[in-house]
Enzyme design. Sequence first.
Site, PDB file in Angstrom:
ATOM      1  N   ASP A  60       0.842  -1.187   0.000  1.00 26.68           N
ATOM      2  CA  ASP A  60       0.000   0.000   0.000  1.00 26.68           C
ATOM      3  C   ASP A  60       0.878   1.238   0.000  1.00 26.68           C
ATOM      4  OD1 ASP A  60       0.862  -0.292   2.619  1.00 26.68           O
ATOM      5  OD2 ASP A  60      -1.096  -0.001   3.528  1.00 26.68           O
ATOM      6  N   TYR A  62       2.966   4.793   0.706  1.00 30.79           N
ATOM      7  CA  TYR A  62       3.670   5.365   1.845  1.00 30.79           C
ATOM      8  C   TYR A  62       2.670   6.161   2.684  1.00 30.79           C
ATOM      9  CZ  TYR A  62       7.952   4.329  -0.817  1.00 30.79           C
ATOM     10  OH  TYR A  62       8.962   3.712  -1.509  1.00 30.79           O
ATOM     11  N   HIS A 182       9.424  -8.625   0.539  1.00 32.48           N
ATOM     12  CA  HIS A 182       9.344  -7.179   0.325  1.00 32.48           C
ATOM     13  C   HIS A 182      10.708  -6.529   0.551  1.00 32.48           C
ATOM     14  CE1 HIS A 182       7.849  -3.030   0.941  1.00 32.48           C
ATOM     15  NE2 HIS A 182       6.800  -3.420   0.250  1.00 32.48           N
TER      16      HIS A 182
END
Length: 215
Positions: A60, A62, A182
């Site tokens: 999603d 920042y 990630h």
Amino acid sequence: MHESWKTFLNSEFNKPYFKELSKFLTAEYETKTIFPRKSLVFSAFTTDLNDVKVVILGQDPYHTPGAAEGLAFSVPRTEKIPPSLINIYKEIDDDIGSHKNLTGSLRNWQTQGVLLLNTVLTVEAHRAGSHRGKGWEIFTTEVIKYLNETRPNLVFILWGRDARNKKGLIDQSKHLILESPHPSPLSAHAGFFGNHHFSKTNQFLRDHGLTEIEW
């Protein structure tokens, strides 16, 4: 948004799930600080659909002021480069020699046909993941399905759990899937570093007669 996305987006915007999402977002923007600002939410879709060669899927936006600009992992040129993007640049340097960007803006990737898409397109200030489960995941699932069906020889780069959950939507006989943890400092050392996604992407593009990305 680019004209090439118009038919697809109009179809999604008229579905019941998106109407409910829109109601939620209207209330959120009226009562809270939400990123990115409304005009930037669909920035990823300013990429010409017919030019898309690579899809980078993040989580999603920042959630700190000034950073989110509607493109996954990218920040405005005037903003400090975030830790996740620092790690992306490190991996590029280790993988192919050196990255081309002097700032945290990835708009030069976008102009080369890289779709920078998050699985969730909005977030409340300082509350990562706050807009999960509101309908964005349905929307981005439809985006991935549409790309899978309509575009040939794409590279899908899936970073993090949320992105990797979309793997089953992609036909691996048509497209290349690259996945890893990630690039966040919390997980980059668990398999993001050393994934060689940038050189693998360019090799796939070369093999299919497409122009490489200048990372």
